[in-house]
Motif scaffolding. Structure first.
Motif, PDB file in Angstrom:
ATOM      1  N   LYS A  82       0.831  -1.212   0.000  1.00  0.00           N
ATOM      2  CA  LYS A  82       0.000   0.000   0.000  1.00  0.00           C
ATOM      3  C   LYS A  82       0.861   1.256   0.000  1.00  0.00           C
ATOM      4  N   ILE A  83       1.982   1.206   0.726  1.00  0.00           N
ATOM      5  CA  ILE A  83       2.892   2.361   0.766  1.00  0.00           C
ATOM      6  C   ILE A  83       3.527   2.575  -0.600  1.00  0.00           C
ATOM      7  N   VAL A  84       3.965   1.472  -1.238  1.00  0.00           N
ATOM      8  CA  VAL A  84       4.549   1.569  -2.587  1.00  0.00           C
ATOM      9  C   VAL A  84       3.527   2.163  -3.550  1.00  0.00           C
ATOM     10  N   TRP A  85       2.293   1.673  -3.491  1.00  0.00           N
ATOM     11  CA  TRP A  85       1.245   2.150  -4.388  1.00  0.00           C
ATOM     12  C   TRP A  85       0.950   3.634  -4.152  1.00  0.00           C
ATOM     13  N   LYS A  86       0.960   4.055  -2.889  1.00  0.00           N
ATOM     14  CA  LYS A  86       0.711   5.462  -2.562  1.00  0.00           C
ATOM     15  C   LYS A  86       1.788   6.355  -3.178  1.00  0.00           C
ATOM     16  N   HIS A  87       3.046   5.940  -3.066  1.00  0.00           N
ATOM     17  CA  HIS A  87       4.145   6.713  -3.647  1.00  0.00           C
ATOM     18  C   HIS A  87       4.073   6.700  -5.176  1.00  0.00           C
ATOM     19  N   PHE A  88       3.696   5.546  -5.726  1.00  0.00           N
ATOM     20  CA  PHE A  88       3.611   5.427  -7.186  1.00  0.00           C
ATOM     21  C   PHE A  88       2.530   6.364  -7.738  1.00  0.00           C
ATOM     22  N   LYS A  89       1.387   6.424  -7.082  1.00  0.00           N
ATOM     23  CA  LYS A  89       0.290   7.292  -7.540  1.00  0.00           C
ATOM     24  C   LYS A  89       0.696   8.759  -7.527  1.00  0.00           C
ATOM     25  N   ASN A  90       1.623   9.116  -6.623  1.00  0.00           N
ATOM     26  CA  ASN A  90       2.060  10.510  -6.543  1.00  0.00           C
ATOM     27  C   ASN A  90       2.748  10.985  -7.827  1.00  0.00           C
ATOM     28  N   PHE A  91       3.299  10.021  -8.588  1.00  0.00           N
ATOM     29  CA  PHE A  91       3.966  10.386  -9.841  1.00  0.00           C
ATOM     30  C   PHE A  91       2.961  10.674 -10.963  1.00  0.00           C
ATOM     31  N   PHE A  92       1.684  10.478 -10.675  1.00  0.00           N
ATOM     32  CA  PHE A  92       0.645  10.779 -11.660  1.00  0.00           C
ATOM     33  C   PHE A  92      -0.270  11.901 -11.171  1.00  0.00           C
ATOM     34  N   SER A  93       0.271  12.680 -10.253  1.00  0.00           N
ATOM     35  CA  SER A  93      -0.429  13.881  -9.789  1.00  0.00           C
ATOM     36  C   SER A  93       0.474  15.079 -10.061  1.00  0.00           C
TER      37      SER A  93
END
Length: 232
Positions: A82-93
């Motif tokens: 979940k932490i990895v996914w949260k950081h990954f989504k930040n690259f699409f904001s």
């Protein structure tokens, strides 16, 4: 009747003897065993500490503490994902999405116009893989050095320091698809965008796993283990 400090230390030793390596899991099990033993003694005043301990340990079943360890590993792996996914989504904001799209667009352009697209993809893939494993080895060595200095292993910190299985497996589809490519044929626009997106995604995941999350490890560890700041 409260347990003595010597008896508490014996419980830590007992968990280590039964293959629980991580301090956080040892502490959880010691708390559980200590409470259970303190509740048992009034009903069994003739039993000594070791006898009550063995009675409580039998309640964990044939596999002892292994079920507890596996459940905790599973829970912490899910938390890590979940932490990895949260950081990954930040690259699409905004504003990071601009950099992400620019990288994908640039790579797509190269794949589409370069005649030997498969060779270029192979080089990028190989470089990404090598850099990932070098980073992972360095991260693992640093963790082992810290364990040696502190004498304590933390399960979630171990996951943060050496989590690699999913990222390693993510390269397999690329390897398989490259087997069927003619190296003299340029990629189509769809294929160019697909492989560019895949390479950029792999690079982002590696950056997150090797740099972003470890740089915030203290924060995540203190959220997981409130006592971490006092004993680490």
């Amino acid at each position: 009747m409260k347990l003595t400090p010597e008896q508490i230390e014996r419980l830590y030793q007992f968990t280590r003897q039964h293959y629980v390596e991580w301090y956080d899991l040892q502490t959880e099990l010691v708390d559980h065993l200590a409470n259970a033993i303190e509740q048992q003694w009034p009903d069994n005043p003739n039993l000594d500490f070791e006898e009550v301990l063995q009675l409580e340990f039998k309640k964990f079943g044939v596999f002892g503490f292994m079920d507890v360890v596996e459940k905790r590993q599973s829970a912490l792996n899910k938390r890590y994902n979940k932490i990895v996914w949260k950081h990954f989504k930040n690259f699409f904001s905004i504003p990071k999405v601009v950099i992400t799209i620019s990288l994908i667009g640039s790579l797509s352009f190269l794949f589409f116009y370069f005649q030997y697209s498969s060779i270029l993809l192979s080089i990028l893939f190989f470089a990404t893989l090598v850099l990932f494993w070098i980073g992972l080895v360095k991260r693992t060595k640093a963790y082992k050095k810290e364990v040696k200095e502190t004498g304590k292993k933390w399960l979630f910190k171990e996951i943060i320091s050496g989590y690699s299985a999913m990222t390693g497996l993510s390269y397999l589809p690329v390897q398989i698809m490259l087997q069927f490519d003619d190296v003299t044929v340029r990629f189509s626009i769809v294929k160019s965008v697909f492989f560019a997106s895949l390479i950029v995604t792999m690079c982002l995941l590696e950056y997150i796993i090797l740099f972003e999350i470890p740089s915030k490890a203290q924060k995540y560890l203190e959220e997981t283990y409130p006592e971490y700041k006092f004993v680490a």
